[in-house]
Motif scaffolding. Sequence first.
Motif, PDB file in Angstrom:
ATOM      1  N   VAL A  35       0.842  -1.206   0.000  1.00 24.95           N
ATOM      2  CA  VAL A  35       0.000   0.000   0.000  1.00 24.95           C
ATOM      3  C   VAL A  35       0.877   1.255   0.000  1.00 24.95           C
ATOM      4  CG1 VAL A  35      -1.704   1.344   1.281  1.00 24.95           C
ATOM      5  CG2 VAL A  35      -1.936  -1.136   1.130  1.00 24.95           C
ATOM      6  N   ILE A  53      -8.264   7.959  -4.946  1.00 24.61           N
ATOM      7  CA  ILE A  53      -8.082   6.528  -4.690  1.00 24.61           C
ATOM      8  C   ILE A  53      -8.536   6.182  -3.282  1.00 24.61           C
ATOM      9  CG2 ILE A  53      -6.382   4.657  -4.531  1.00 24.61           C
ATOM     10  CD1 ILE A  53      -4.706   6.084  -6.605  1.00 24.61           C
ATOM     11  N   SER A  56     -12.427   6.181  -3.159  1.00 26.73           N
ATOM     12  CA  SER A  56     -12.980   4.956  -3.742  1.00 26.73           C
ATOM     13  C   SER A  56     -12.761   3.765  -2.821  1.00 26.73           C
ATOM     14  CB  SER A  56     -12.335   4.678  -5.108  1.00 26.73           C
ATOM     15  OG  SER A  56     -12.744   5.606  -6.067  1.00 26.73           O
ATOM     16  N   THR A  57     -11.576   3.704  -2.218  1.00 25.54           N
ATOM     17  CA  THR A  57     -11.252   2.600  -1.310  1.00 25.54           C
ATOM     18  C   THR A  57     -12.171   2.598  -0.095  1.00 25.54           C
ATOM     19  OG1 THR A  57      -8.925   2.703  -2.009  1.00 25.54           O
ATOM     20  CG2 THR A  57      -9.414   1.528   0.041  1.00 25.54           C
ATOM     21  N   ASP A  60     -16.042   1.824  -1.118  1.00 21.61           N
ATOM     22  CA  ASP A  60     -16.353   0.441  -1.493  1.00 21.61           C
ATOM     23  C   ASP A  60     -16.077  -0.542  -0.360  1.00 21.61           C
ATOM     24  OD1 ASP A  60     -17.347   0.542  -4.271  1.00 21.61           O
ATOM     25  OD2 ASP A  60     -15.432   1.485  -4.655  1.00 21.61           O
ATOM     26  N   TYR A  61     -15.093  -0.243   0.471  1.00 21.22           N
ATOM     27  CA  TYR A  61     -14.873  -1.081   1.650  1.00 21.22           C
ATOM     28  C   TYR A  61     -16.083  -0.995   2.585  1.00 21.22           C
ATOM     29  CZ  TYR A  61     -13.007  -2.665   6.128  1.00 21.22           C
ATOM     30  OH  TYR A  61     -12.830  -3.322   7.329  1.00 21.22           O
ATOM     31  N   TYR A 131      -8.827   1.891 -11.978  1.00 21.62           N
ATOM     32  CA  TYR A 131      -9.111   1.502 -10.598  1.00 21.62           C
ATOM     33  C   TYR A 131     -10.589   1.698 -10.250  1.00 21.62           C
ATOM     34  CZ  TYR A 131      -8.503   6.464  -9.055  1.00 21.62           C
ATOM     35  OH  TYR A 131      -8.596   7.832  -8.870  1.00 21.62           O
ATOM     36  N   THR A 135     -12.582  -1.401  -8.447  1.00 24.08           N
ATOM     37  CA  THR A 135     -13.318  -1.353  -7.183  1.00 24.08           C
ATOM     38  C   THR A 135     -14.800  -1.684  -7.391  1.00 24.08           C
ATOM     39  OG1 THR A 135     -13.677   1.039  -7.417  1.00 24.08           O
ATOM     40  CG2 THR A 135     -11.771   0.336  -6.156  1.00 24.08           C
ATOM     41  N   PHE A 156      -7.636  -4.828   1.325  1.00 22.77           N
ATOM     42  CA  PHE A 156      -8.493  -4.207   0.328  1.00 22.77           C
ATOM     43  C   PHE A 156      -7.812  -2.996  -0.297  1.00 22.77           C
ATOM     44  CE2 PHE A 156     -11.994  -1.392  -1.030  1.00 22.77           C
ATOM     45  CZ  PHE A 156     -12.601  -2.250  -1.936  1.00 22.77           C
ATOM     46  N   SER A 157      -7.118  -2.207   0.510  1.00 25.29           N
ATOM     47  CA  SER A 157      -6.388  -1.043  -0.011  1.00 25.29           C
ATOM     48  C   SER A 157      -5.293  -1.480  -0.973  1.00 25.29           C
ATOM     49  CB  SER A 157      -5.773  -0.240   1.143  1.00 25.29           C
ATOM     50  OG  SER A 157      -6.772   0.246   2.011  1.00 25.29           O
ATOM     51  N   VAL A 160      -6.891  -2.395  -4.323  1.00 25.37           N
ATOM     52  CA  VAL A 160      -7.297  -1.229  -5.122  1.00 25.37           C
ATOM     53  C   VAL A 160      -6.092  -0.522  -5.725  1.00 25.37           C
ATOM     54  CG1 VAL A 160      -8.429   1.024  -5.057  1.00 25.37           C
ATOM     55  CG2 VAL A 160      -9.407  -0.893  -3.782  1.00 25.37           C
ATOM     56  N   SER A 161      -4.999  -0.426  -4.956  1.00 22.42           N
ATOM     57  CA  SER A 161      -3.887   0.449  -5.348  1.00 22.42           C
ATOM     58  C   SER A 161      -2.640  -0.292  -5.825  1.00 22.42           C
ATOM     59  CB  SER A 161      -3.498   1.338  -4.156  1.00 22.42           C
ATOM     60  OG  SER A 161      -2.996   0.536  -3.087  1.00 22.42           O
TER      61      SER A 161
END
Length: 478
Positions: A35, A53, A56-57, A60-61, A131, A135, A156-157, A160-161
């Motif tokens: 991350v 980012i 969005s993280t 959606d989390y 991305y 997501t 999860f991060s 996504v990244s």
Amino acid sequence: MLFNSIDFVVFLPIVFILYWLIPKEKIKLQNLLIVGASYFFYAWWDWRYLGLILLSTFVDYAVGVRLASTKSRSSRKALLWVSLLVNLGLLGFFKYYNFFLENFIASFSFFGAELNASSLNLILPVGISFYTFQTLSYTIDVYKGKLDPTRDFIAFSAFVSFFPQLVAGPIERATQLLPQFYQSRSFDYSKAVDGLRQILWGLFKKIVIADNCAEYANLIFNNSDHYSGSTLVLGALFFSFQIYGDFSGYSDIAIGTARLFGFNLSRNFAFPYFSRDIAEFWRRWHISLSTWFRDYLYIPLGGSRGSIALKLRNTFLIFLVSGFWHGANWTFIIWGALNALYFLPLLLGQRNRKHLDIVGSNGNPIKLKELFKILLTFGLTVLAWVFFRAENLEHAFHYILGIFSASLFSLPEILPKTILLLLALFLVIEWLGREDQFALQQFGLKWNKSLRYALYLSLIAALFWFGGKEQQFIYFQF
């Protein structure tokens, strides 16, 4: 940070060493390093857009966690809409705001009404189209019950990244990539060496093939009024190999880099220019995007089931959306529509899944009929790429009219023999490796060690010999 930059040459070994110094039992610590490295990698371009980012993280989390505890159908739909509106809203604002505003004003001007509205000086955040879809795949799959929501925010991060594929894909499904962040990862020498080979081939495609083709493609497209039809054909050919070498090269570097860290990313290209029809081409070109639209848009709309009218609607819709995904310009929409027209005869004749094998596989010689189909499909693809490359529709139509003029049969004014020889060599290696995941995967492995290393050193030398100014990847603008 560009893969083809000195910055990345320094960045990658440092992250690689730090990552494998962490004991394999410390999965969360490995993920945390990923991350941090990924955010640093993205911030090297512009740190201000890290907030998108992160947003969005977080969204959606949180939506995933809430979906796990919500049984009400209406509440679950509302949560899904939150994810869709936030992610697509951000994408739409940064990528399409000015396009819609300008066309809205133009439509009123057509009827004699004048509107005063100012466009915004927006910078398109690198990788937002990629991305965002990544997501969204997580939220949609959790909503449909195909994936259990995660409560591991760090994992999860990282999903996504993940820096190898953050800015230009492949667009990974949560079902495929996210579980890999839960698993213990040990260094695998053979996997790492295979990854290095794929990185090397990706760099060759980008620096030697794409960047050199770009020089002549740009020259011809930017001065298309001054060249003969034969030269314009060469310009379209150079752009075709530029975009393929550039984008598939990025994907190779991304997949190879991920393998260095013990991850398996999805294949994104499968030698598309050896396709025998346009349906096969789209199964082999930007696979992660094509399958994303198929699974999350085309099939939910009914796919190839139902009436002919429904099939036509769904086919055109999927190609138009794919074109619009690439950019806020009518050229991309026409490019998508043209590909839909190519596809329709195959769909209506139920021949769109005819070529599922690899041409000339298992040592079988290629047939003359297959060669003709490959050349025809490639020719149609090259023609469509003119719209993709042109500045606007007027430029595209003038370019095509210039091709189909009497000067088509004259000698080209520009004929770079070195680049043409490089392209011939490139196609030979790609053809010989077409049954593998990437062309260099098995190529030369049965040679003795000195010859094999001579091949690798030659490719590395070509990067320096033919490499010029550091050039951004084409798909960063999408």
